[in-house]
Design a protein around this motif. Structure first.
Motif: not given
Length: 175
Positions: A107-108, A111, A114-115, A134, A138
């Motif tokens: 998940d990190n 993320s 995506e960031s 961000h 992550d």
């Protein structure tokens, strides 16, 4: 000569006036103002409302007291990308048998990716910097967790790094 008695017919007493005023106030507060005699519901021109909502919402740029150089944002993005490149993610059960840890790190990792994308596409430098930071956070968590799994980092080393980072932050704030 005596004066004829005054007729109070048609006149409201002070108490009746206050009672009526209070009732009207409560009725308007309760949303019943359009039910009172002489008032009607408020109307909105549908065409004007439609024209207003058809346009795109304006972008209000976030501002800071300093300019954010694109090169600084690029450095943040590159640091995050380098950390992500150092791990064999997405992780599978062979790499990380513990399903909870594997899911959190995946998940990190997602993320962070995506960031990084948002850091490229955001409309303002402030938003690009926020997304890049961000991503770095992550990506760092994924990188350190993977290094701990591989026995490349210890708790003592992490505590030492944390202290050094805190000192750097304090120095930066003082500047």
């Amino acid at each position: 000569m005596t004066q004829p008695p005054r007729s109070d017919r048609g006149r409201a007493s002070r108490r009746q006036f206050l009672s009526l005023a209070g009732a009207l106030g409560l009725a308007s507060l309760a949303g019943c103002a359009d039910r009172l005699p002489g008032t009607g519901p408020e109307t909105i021109d549908g065409d004007a409302l439609s024209d207003m909502v058809d346009d795109d919402a304006p972008t209000v740029p976030e501002t800071l007291p300093i300019d954010i150089d694109a090169s600084f944002i690029d450095e943040q993005r590159a640091a995050a990308q380098a950390k992500l490149d150092d791990v064999p993610a997405p992780f599978d059960a062979d790499a990380i048998p513990n399903g909870v840890i594997r899911e959190r790190l995946n998940d990190n990792y997602s993320s962070a990716r995506e960031s990084l994308r948002r850091a490229s596409d955001a409309p303002t430098p402030y938003e690009r910097l926020g997304a890049a930071n961000h991503a770095r956070t992550d990506a760092h968590e994924v990188s350190v967790a993977w290094r701990a799994i591989e026995d490349e980092v210890t708790v003592a080393a992490l505590r030492s790094a944390r202290s050094a980072v805190s000192d750097d932050v304090d120095a930066f704030i003082e500047r």
